[in-house]
Design an enzyme around this catalytic site. Sequence first.
Site, PDB file in Angstrom:
ATOM      1  N   LYS A 117      17.611  10.844  13.216  1.00 47.83           N
ATOM      2  CA  LYS A 117      17.763  10.880  11.761  1.00 47.83           C
ATOM      3  C   LYS A 117      16.401  11.129  11.123  1.00 47.83           C
ATOM      4  O   LYS A 117      15.431  10.414  11.401  1.00 47.83           O
ATOM      5  CB  LYS A 117      18.348   9.554  11.262  1.00 47.83           C
ATOM      6  CG  LYS A 117      19.436   9.701  10.224  1.00 47.83           C
ATOM      7  CD  LYS A 117      19.989   8.338   9.839  1.00 47.83           C
ATOM      8  CE  LYS A 117      21.194   8.469   8.968  1.00 47.83           C
ATOM      9  NZ  LYS A 117      21.697   7.178   8.486  1.00 47.83           N
TER      10      LYS A 117
HETATM   11  O1  G3P Z   1      23.230   4.999   6.466  1.00 45.11           O
HETATM   12  C1  G3P Z   1      23.139   5.927   5.430  1.00 45.11           C
HETATM   13  C2  G3P Z   1      23.990   5.535   4.258  1.00 45.11           C
HETATM   14  O2  G3P Z   1      25.327   5.460   4.647  1.00 45.11           O
HETATM   15  C3  G3P Z   1      23.548   4.249   3.610  1.00 45.11           C
HETATM   16  O3  G3P Z   1      24.342   4.023   2.510  1.00 45.11           O
HETATM   17  O4  G3P Z   1      23.982   3.447   0.110  1.00 45.11           O
HETATM   18  O5  G3P Z   1      25.294   1.917   1.581  1.00 45.11           O
HETATM   19  O6  G3P Z   1      22.802   2.088   1.883  1.00 45.11           O
HETATM   20  P1  G3P Z   1      24.079   2.799   1.472  1.00 45.11           P
END
Ligand code: G3P
Length: 224
Positions: free
Chosen positions: A87
């Site tokens: 990533k």
């Molecule tokens: O892992 C990447 C993304 O899915 C993170 O989303 O906004 O829940 O931190 P969030």
Amino acid sequence: MKFFIDSADINEIKDLADSGLLDGVTTNPSLIKKQLDKTGGDFLELIADICKIIDGPVSAEVAALDFDTMLKEAEKLANIASNIAVKLPLTPAGLKTCKILSQKGIMVNVTLCFSAAQALLAAKAGATFISPFVGRLDDLSQDGLQLIEDIVDIYEQYPNFTTEVLVASIRNPNHIVESAKMGAHVATIPPNVIRQLYSHPLTDKGLATFVADWEKTGQSILAA
Ligand code: G3P
């Protein structure tokens, strides 16, 4: 649509992998911190353990911001297992690293995407996956799903683009359903939202009625 679990929690990953419905895993430094705060241990060993649970792509994120260090970290992560997707952030250094890794046949998930312009760059850099963060745009009262539609539409214009749209920052089942309608390739879903996908009150009500009526028949499927 492929379903990835957005978590570094080994127990959650094992539990949901047993459903047979998981196609991969995504992690990020915040999810890793959350897990290591609970269990302690080593990041690289945690990622190696996750790679043994799921055959599909497992995203592990670099920490460096400069190209030279990022490339070294990326190559170390890629060597953990054959199903690692490195990533990388959507920055000049991240996309420069992406180009090099993709030319070596290493899977790359370009993350922290918030615009179609960024997604266009990631496809040109040969990313395996692009991760537009739907929920974080919605959190700002912007239209995260519109970004998904824009990216899918743009990518469809160029058959030479091989990058898959991996919908990230998912907050609810609607993000998944609407993204699927648009043709997004992957949804990376928090464990609690995966479980919400199963639920409907009419399913629960209907099943309760079936069970009650079956019991009244006095029959048994296995007894005979
Ligand atoms: O892992 C990447 C993304 O899915 C993170 O989303 O906004 O829940 O931190 P969030």
